[in-house]
Design a protein around this motif. Structure first.
Motif, PDB file in Angstrom:
ATOM      1  N   MET A 176       8.217 -15.352  -5.397  1.00  0.00           N
ATOM      2  CA  MET A 176       7.634 -14.263  -4.630  1.00  0.00           C
ATOM      3  C   MET A 176       7.298 -13.107  -5.565  1.00  0.00           C
ATOM      4  SD  MET A 176       6.850 -13.195  -1.581  1.00  0.00           S
ATOM      5  CE  MET A 176       6.711 -11.765  -0.530  1.00  0.00           C
ATOM      6  N   PRO A 177       6.042 -12.736  -5.720  1.00  0.00           N
ATOM      7  CA  PRO A 177       5.677 -11.718  -6.692  1.00  0.00           C
ATOM      8  C   PRO A 177       5.965 -10.295  -6.251  1.00  0.00           C
ATOM      9  CG  PRO A 177       3.741 -12.476  -5.520  1.00  0.00           C
ATOM     10  CD  PRO A 177       4.883 -13.351  -5.077  1.00  0.00           C
ATOM     11  N   THR A 178       6.201 -10.053  -4.958  1.00  0.00           N
ATOM     12  CA  THR A 178       6.414  -8.697  -4.486  1.00  0.00           C
ATOM     13  C   THR A 178       7.708  -8.148  -5.062  1.00  0.00           C
ATOM     14  OG1 THR A 178       5.261  -9.211  -2.430  1.00  0.00           O
ATOM     15  CG2 THR A 178       6.649  -7.246  -2.442  1.00  0.00           C
ATOM     16  N   THR A 179       7.624  -7.001  -5.726  1.00  0.00           N
ATOM     17  CA  THR A 179       8.821  -6.402  -6.292  1.00  0.00           C
ATOM     18  C   THR A 179       9.427  -5.367  -5.365  1.00  0.00           C
ATOM     19  OG1 THR A 179       7.447  -4.799  -7.493  1.00  0.00           O
ATOM     20  CG2 THR A 179       8.067  -6.804  -8.658  1.00  0.00           C
ATOM     21  N   SER A 180       8.639  -4.780  -4.482  1.00  0.00           N
ATOM     22  CA  SER A 180       9.190  -3.850  -3.501  1.00  0.00           C
ATOM     23  C   SER A 180       8.190  -3.636  -2.382  1.00  0.00           C
ATOM     24  CB  SER A 180       9.534  -2.502  -4.148  1.00  0.00           C
ATOM     25  OG  SER A 180       8.359  -1.796  -4.515  1.00  0.00           O
ATOM     26  N   VAL A 181       8.717  -3.390  -1.192  1.00  0.00           N
ATOM     27  CA  VAL A 181       7.889  -3.022  -0.055  1.00  0.00           C
ATOM     28  C   VAL A 181       8.740  -2.140   0.844  1.00  0.00           C
ATOM     29  CG1 VAL A 181       8.459  -5.176   1.168  1.00  0.00           C
ATOM     30  CG2 VAL A 181       6.459  -3.855   1.844  1.00  0.00           C
ATOM     31  N   HIS A 182       8.222  -0.977   1.200  1.00  0.00           N
ATOM     32  CA  HIS A 182       9.019  -0.078   2.023  1.00  0.00           C
ATOM     33  C   HIS A 182       8.115   0.878   2.781  1.00  0.00           C
ATOM     34  CE1 HIS A 182       8.381   2.363  -1.635  1.00  0.00           C
ATOM     35  NE2 HIS A 182       8.449   3.396  -0.814  1.00  0.00           N
ATOM     36  N   THR A 183       8.679   1.496   3.808  1.00  0.00           N
ATOM     37  CA  THR A 183       7.965   2.502   4.580  1.00  0.00           C
ATOM     38  C   THR A 183       8.638   3.854   4.402  1.00  0.00           C
ATOM     39  OG1 THR A 183       9.305   2.042   6.546  1.00  0.00           O
ATOM     40  CG2 THR A 183       7.245   0.806   6.305  1.00  0.00           C
ATOM     41  N   ASP A 184       7.849   4.904   4.564  1.00  0.00           N
ATOM     42  CA  ASP A 184       8.354   6.277   4.485  1.00  0.00           C
ATOM     43  C   ASP A 184       7.930   6.986   5.768  1.00  0.00           C
ATOM     44  OD1 ASP A 184       8.793   8.991   4.026  1.00  0.00           O
ATOM     45  OD2 ASP A 184       8.489   8.791   1.867  1.00  0.00           O
ATOM     46  N   PRO A 185       8.831   7.076   6.759  1.00  0.00           N
ATOM     47  CA  PRO A 185       8.467   7.692   8.039  1.00  0.00           C
ATOM     48  C   PRO A 185       8.064   9.153   7.912  1.00  0.00           C
ATOM     49  CG  PRO A 185      10.509   6.428   8.225  1.00  0.00           C
ATOM     50  CD  PRO A 185      10.204   6.545   6.758  1.00  0.00           C
ATOM     51  N   GLU A 186       8.584   9.857   6.893  1.00  0.00           N
ATOM     52  CA  GLU A 186       8.233  11.269   6.737  1.00  0.00           C
ATOM     53  C   GLU A 186       6.834  11.427   6.167  1.00  0.00           C
ATOM     54  OE1 GLU A 186      11.187  13.303   4.509  1.00  0.00           O
ATOM     55  OE2 GLU A 186      12.765  13.010   6.020  1.00  0.00           O
ATOM     56  N   GLU A 187       6.488  10.596   5.181  1.00  0.00           N
ATOM     57  CA  GLU A 187       5.169  10.661   4.566  1.00  0.00           C
ATOM     58  C   GLU A 187       4.136   9.836   5.327  1.00  0.00           C
ATOM     59  OE1 GLU A 187       4.220  12.556   2.031  1.00  0.00           O
ATOM     60  OE2 GLU A 187       6.257  13.412   1.914  1.00  0.00           O
ATOM     61  N   LEU A 188       4.604   9.058   6.320  1.00  0.00           N
ATOM     62  CA  LEU A 188       3.729   8.202   7.123  1.00  0.00           C
ATOM     63  C   LEU A 188       2.992   7.184   6.244  1.00  0.00           C
ATOM     64  CD1 LEU A 188       2.177  10.875   9.534  1.00  0.00           C
ATOM     65  CD2 LEU A 188       4.233   9.480   9.869  1.00  0.00           C
ATOM     66  N   THR A 189       3.744   6.537   5.357  1.00  0.00           N
ATOM     67  CA  THR A 189       3.142   5.578   4.428  1.00  0.00           C
ATOM     68  C   THR A 189       3.932   4.270   4.411  1.00  0.00           C
ATOM     69  OG1 THR A 189       4.444   6.435   2.561  1.00  0.00           O
ATOM     70  CG2 THR A 189       2.234   7.378   2.922  1.00  0.00           C
ATOM     71  N   MET A 190       3.250   3.241   3.967  1.00  0.00           N
ATOM     72  CA  MET A 190       3.866   1.962   3.649  1.00  0.00           C
ATOM     73  C   MET A 190       3.387   1.573   2.266  1.00  0.00           C
ATOM     74  SD  MET A 190       3.997  -1.589   5.808  1.00  0.00           S
ATOM     75  CE  MET A 190       2.223  -1.712   5.953  1.00  0.00           C
ATOM     76  N   THR A 191       4.310   1.183   1.392  1.00  0.00           N
ATOM     77  CA  THR A 191       3.972   0.890   0.002  1.00  0.00           C
ATOM     78  C   THR A 191       4.463  -0.499  -0.378  1.00  0.00           C
ATOM     79  OG1 THR A 191       4.211   3.231  -0.552  1.00  0.00           O
ATOM     80  CG2 THR A 191       4.169   1.671  -2.386  1.00  0.00           C
ATOM     81  N   LEU A 192       3.581  -1.258  -0.983  1.00  0.00           N
ATOM     82  CA  LEU A 192       3.933  -2.563  -1.534  1.00  0.00           C
ATOM     83  C   LEU A 192       3.589  -2.559  -3.014  1.00  0.00           C
ATOM     84  CD1 LEU A 192       3.369  -6.110  -0.195  1.00  0.00           C
ATOM     85  CD2 LEU A 192       2.301  -5.500  -2.345  1.00  0.00           C
ATOM     86  N   VAL A 193       4.492  -3.081  -3.830  1.00  0.00           N
ATOM     87  CA  VAL A 193       4.270  -3.194  -5.268  1.00  0.00           C
ATOM     88  C   VAL A 193       4.512  -4.642  -5.668  1.00  0.00           C
ATOM     89  CG1 VAL A 193       4.934  -2.404  -7.563  1.00  0.00           C
ATOM     90  CG2 VAL A 193       5.053  -0.818  -5.630  1.00  0.00           C
ATOM     91  N   ALA A 194       3.561  -5.213  -6.398  1.00  0.00           N
ATOM     92  CA  ALA A 194       3.699  -6.612  -6.821  1.00  0.00           C
ATOM     93  C   ALA A 194       3.209  -6.755  -8.255  1.00  0.00           C
ATOM     94  CB  ALA A 194       2.910  -7.530  -5.899  1.00  0.00           C
ATOM     95  N   GLU A 195       3.904  -7.570  -9.034  1.00  0.00           N
ATOM     96  CA  GLU A 195       3.552  -7.797 -10.433  1.00  0.00           C
ATOM     97  C   GLU A 195       3.259  -9.265 -10.666  1.00  0.00           C
ATOM     98  OE1 GLU A 195       6.568  -6.209 -12.977  1.00  0.00           O
ATOM     99  OE2 GLU A 195       6.342  -4.155 -12.203  1.00  0.00           O
ATOM    100  N   PHE A 196       2.333  -9.512 -11.600  1.00  0.00           N
ATOM    101  CA  PHE A 196       1.884 -10.875 -11.877  1.00  0.00           C
ATOM    102  C   PHE A 196       1.687 -11.049 -13.383  1.00  0.00           C
ATOM    103  CE2 PHE A 196       0.516  -9.620  -7.689  1.00  0.00           C
ATOM    104  CZ  PHE A 196       0.883 -10.705  -6.902  1.00  0.00           C
ATOM    105  N   PRO A 197       1.913 -12.253 -13.906  1.00  0.00           N
ATOM    106  CA  PRO A 197       1.807 -12.497 -15.351  1.00  0.00           C
ATOM    107  C   PRO A 197       0.375 -12.769 -15.798  1.00  0.00           C
ATOM    108  CG  PRO A 197       2.570 -14.470 -14.277  1.00  0.00           C
ATOM    109  CD  PRO A 197       2.446 -13.427 -13.187  1.00  0.00           C
ATOM    110  N   VAL A 198      -0.553 -11.898 -15.412  1.00  0.00           N
ATOM    111  CA  VAL A 198      -1.961 -12.054 -15.784  1.00  0.00           C
ATOM    112  C   VAL A 198      -2.498 -10.696 -16.216  1.00  0.00           C
ATOM    113  CG1 VAL A 198      -2.347 -13.987 -14.206  1.00  0.00           C
ATOM    114  CG2 VAL A 198      -2.777 -11.653 -13.424  1.00  0.00           C
ATOM    115  N   PRO A 199      -3.568 -10.664 -17.023  1.00  0.00           N
ATOM    116  CA  PRO A 199      -4.170  -9.371 -17.394  1.00  0.00           C
ATOM    117  C   PRO A 199      -4.654  -8.624 -16.158  1.00  0.00           C
ATOM    118  CG  PRO A 199      -5.021 -11.153 -18.765  1.00  0.00           C
ATOM    119  CD  PRO A 199      -4.254 -11.804 -17.656  1.00  0.00           C
TER     120      PRO A 199
END
Length: 328
Positions: A1-24
């Protein structure tokens, strides 16, 4: 699974996903900048995306639909405001109606895709912002967070060179969970030939036989959504075994891309499973992905114990040997 983090911020009204892959980073960018590659992962398994418009430029627009295994269509559009290759794409993410208008009854959001090099690979950060806590809550309730995780879990396959990643590995079976099995098989052939081999009865009768010593006695298919199909086999000569067959209904028919069907053994007292078969091509290699949904784990294990995937591999080898060269 390449996703390194996924979370929501109810105060900032955001959802953030971060994923890394072994490619340029240029390769990672390319998966988002090409609609045909984007279609292969932008949507969780069972809900693949189809882009009908894709104008990757400031002021451009992208229209797409996600289709469920039951044939339900979920329509969306992007209004693209910023494109900075290979670093950043910004767009307004909206639901749409059949005529392409914005569906005001569903939440809107803004998404920023950021790409950067990290070590020997690259990272994509997906930042989605909402106008209100109610919009964020509704999208979470609709499964947006889980959908993102599942969608990005498919990106490794898109980024890989299919010749290196899948050719020669035969039929690969993965137990996804208690009721889902994913089966993959790669072919050194364009997908229009694989589509023909799976939909034209005269071709199907030549390869879809399982072990040697069997023949396909029935191959009938009304290949439209809602149409029915029936296939049957019988032993030939001294081969031991009893005739059997499968039948069901076509739920989704998307030529050269996807077939979703129900499937039950003719005369058997078991509920039907659902087969979602997708055809993906890259550089002349086609990857077949079959996602099977069983009613329960007991039926899943019972069917797998029959040697189903071994029979599939025997059929696929026959397809490569006897059918694809003749149809190329």
């Amino acid at each position: 699974m390449p996703t390194t983090s996924v979370h929501t911020d109810p105060e900032e009204l955001t959802m953030t996903l971060v994923a890394e892959f072994p490619v340029p980073v240029e390769r990672l960018w390319g998966a988002f900048a090409d609609a045909r590659q984007l279609e292969r992962f932008w949507g969780p398994p069972g809900f693949p995306a189809t882009f009908t418009t894709f104008e990757l430029r400031p002021g451009g627009r992208a229209d797409y639909r996600m289709t469920s295994p039951q044939g339900e269509r979920f329509l969306s559009l992007w209004r693209i405001s910023e494109v900075d290759e290979p670093r950043r794409i910004v767009f307004e993410d909206l639901f749409s109606t059949e005529d392409g208008a914005v569906d005001e009854s569903l939440p809107a959001s803004e998404t920023v895709l950021s790409f950067e090099s990290v070590g020997s690979g690259s990272r994509v950060t997906v930042l989605t912002s909402f106008a209100s806590s109610a919009d964020l809550a509704r999208m979470l309730e609709m499964g947006m967070l889980e959908g993102y995780e599942q969608a990005f879990g498919q990106l490794d396959t898109v980024l890989a060179d299919l010749r290196e990643y899948a050719l020669g590995k035969g039929t690969v079976t993965d137990l996804v969970d208690e009721t889902h099995v994913r089966i993959t098989r790669a072919f050194d052939a364009p997908r229009h030939l694989l589509w023909r081999a799976h939909t034209e009865p005269e071709l199907m009768r030549r390869w879809l036989l399982g072990p040697d010593g069997w023949e396909m006695t029935v191959c009938e298919n009304d290949l439209v959504p809602g149409g029915s199909y029936r296939n049957a086999w019988a032993p030939v000569g001294d081969t031991e075994g009893e005739p059997f067959g499968f039948e069901g209904e076509n739920l989704v028919v998307d030529p050269e891309r996807r077939i979703v069907t129900t499937e039950r053994m003719t005369g058997a007292p078991f509920p039907a499973n659902t087969n979602d078969l997708q055809f993906d091509e890259a550089d002349g290699v086609t990857l077949l992905t079959l996602l099977v949904t069983y009613p329960d784990q007991t039926q899943r294990d019972m069917i797998l114990a029959t040697g189903m995937t071994d029979g599939m591999e025997t059929s696929y080898q026959r397809l490569e040997r006897e059918v694809l060269p003749a149809t190329a």
